[in-house]
Design a protein around this motif. Structure first.
Motif, PDB file in Angstrom:
ATOM      1  N   THR A   1      42.309 -37.397  58.967  1.00  0.00           N
ATOM      2  CA  THR A   1      41.964 -36.552  60.117  1.00  0.00           C
ATOM      3  C   THR A   1      42.679 -35.213  60.056  1.00  0.00           C
ATOM      4  O   THR A   1      42.448 -34.353  60.904  1.00  0.00           O
ATOM      5  N   GLY A   2      43.579 -35.054  59.076  1.00  0.00           N
ATOM      6  CA  GLY A   2      44.341 -33.813  58.960  1.00  0.00           C
ATOM      7  C   GLY A   2      45.678 -33.874  59.670  1.00  0.00           C
ATOM      8  O   GLY A   2      46.294 -32.842  59.937  1.00  0.00           O
ATOM      9  N   LEU A   3      46.159 -35.072  59.976  1.00  0.00           N
ATOM     10  CA  LEU A   3      47.438 -35.256  60.656  1.00  0.00           C
ATOM     11  C   LEU A   3      48.538 -35.569  59.654  1.00  0.00           C
ATOM     12  O   LEU A   3      48.367 -36.443  58.794  1.00  0.00           O
ATOM     13  N   ALA A   4      49.653 -34.861  59.776  1.00  0.00           N
ATOM     14  CA  ALA A   4      50.841 -35.152  58.975  1.00  0.00           C
ATOM     15  C   ALA A   4      51.839 -35.892  59.858  1.00  0.00           C
ATOM     16  O   ALA A   4      52.049 -35.526  61.015  1.00  0.00           O
ATOM     17  N   TRP A   5      52.457 -36.936  59.286  1.00  0.00           N
ATOM     18  CA  TRP A   5      53.490 -37.691  59.998  1.00  0.00           C
ATOM     19  C   TRP A   5      54.776 -37.568  59.210  1.00  0.00           C
ATOM     20  O   TRP A   5      54.832 -37.916  58.034  1.00  0.00           O
ATOM     21  N   GLU A   6      55.791 -37.036  59.851  1.00  0.00           N
ATOM     22  CA  GLU A   6      57.093 -36.829  59.223  1.00  0.00           C
ATOM     23  C   GLU A   6      58.140 -37.712  59.899  1.00  0.00           C
ATOM     24  O   GLU A   6      58.236 -37.730  61.127  1.00  0.00           O
ATOM     25  N   ILE A   7      58.895 -38.427  59.096  1.00  0.00           N
ATOM     26  CA  ILE A   7      60.021 -39.202  59.584  1.00  0.00           C
ATOM     27  C   ILE A   7      61.255 -38.352  59.278  1.00  0.00           C
ATOM     28  O   ILE A   7      61.686 -38.258  58.136  1.00  0.00           O
ATOM     29  N   ASP A   8      61.758 -37.684  60.299  1.00  0.00           N
ATOM     30  CA  ASP A   8      62.822 -36.686  60.129  1.00  0.00           C
ATOM     31  C   ASP A   8      64.139 -37.189  60.702  1.00  0.00           C
ATOM     32  O   ASP A   8      64.318 -37.237  61.917  1.00  0.00           O
ATOM     33  N   SER A   9      65.059 -37.527  59.820  1.00  0.00           N
ATOM     34  CA  SER A   9      66.364 -38.015  60.257  1.00  0.00           C
ATOM     35  C   SER A   9      67.319 -36.850  60.490  1.00  0.00           C
ATOM     36  O   SER A   9      67.190 -35.790  59.884  1.00  0.00           O
ATOM     37  N   CYS A  10      68.279 -37.079  61.360  1.00  0.00           N
ATOM     38  CA  CYS A  10      69.332 -36.079  61.564  1.00  0.00           C
ATOM     39  C   CYS A  10      70.131 -35.899  60.284  1.00  0.00           C
ATOM     40  O   CYS A  10      70.550 -34.793  59.954  1.00  0.00           O
ATOM     41  N   GLU A  11      70.321 -36.985  59.546  1.00  0.00           N
ATOM     42  CA  GLU A  11      71.121 -36.949  58.320  1.00  0.00           C
ATOM     43  C   GLU A  11      70.580 -35.937  57.311  1.00  0.00           C
ATOM     44  O   GLU A  11      71.337 -35.225  56.668  1.00  0.00           O
ATOM     45  N   PHE A  12      69.259 -35.850  57.184  1.00  0.00           N
ATOM     46  CA  PHE A  12      68.668 -34.968  56.173  1.00  0.00           C
ATOM     47  C   PHE A  12      68.046 -33.700  56.744  1.00  0.00           C
ATOM     48  O   PHE A  12      67.474 -32.909  56.010  1.00  0.00           O
TER      49      PHE A  12
END
Length: 152
Positions: free
Chosen positions: A75-86
């Motif tokens: 569908t054109g959706l990006a999912w990012e798992i963004d940790s504070c660590e990185f």
């Protein structure tokens, strides 16, 4: 050693005590590059959404690099798992903002999720992912090309 070779070695040996390594290797072969991405796969499995591409390279219509989202949906959706660590230190944060600017310039909607929520509140994350996917479905797909990279 390449994940596929490890799977072959496990297959050639005893099955005793190999359930967890087999499960992790299947996640790696499916595209996971971290424990958080394995957790994201588990949350995605709850949603009933179509299978995303994991860690696909996104390029704009001119071939310019956009990003490598943790998950990319048709569908054109990006999912990012963004940790504070990185993503919290100054340089890391600057890279995250630059990545998000490239997404915005390409017209790509992004859902950002903290890794700890994948385990502490998976139902809410699944609900957010479904809602973001539905919103992305209601708009034209951005002019983005996705290419997968195989785990070696």
């Amino acid at each position: 050693m390449a994940p596929a070779l490890l799977v072959a070695e496990l297959d050639a040996g005893s099955r005793r005590g190999s359930a967890l390594p087999r499960e992790v290797l299947q996640d790696i072969l499916a595209g996971a590059r971290s424990v958080a991405e394995i957790d994201a796969m588990r949350v995605w499995e709850r949603t009933g959404l179509p299978r995303p591409l994991w860690n696909a390279v996104l390029r704009d219509s001119d071939g310019g690099f956009i990003a490598i989202p943790d998950a990319w949906f048709g569908t054109g959706l990006a999912w990012e798992i963004d940790s504070c660590e990185f993503h919290f230190h100054r340089d890391d944060y600057a890279r995250t903002l630059a990545r998000n600017a490239r997404y915005a310039a390409a017209g790509v909607p992004v859902l950002q999720t903290l890794p700890n929520r994948l385990r502490s509140d998976p139902d809410s994350v699944a609900t957010e992912l479904i809602a973001a996917h539905k919103a992305a479905e209601s708009t034209p797909n951005p002019p983005v090309h996705a290419a997968t990279k195989r785990a070696s």
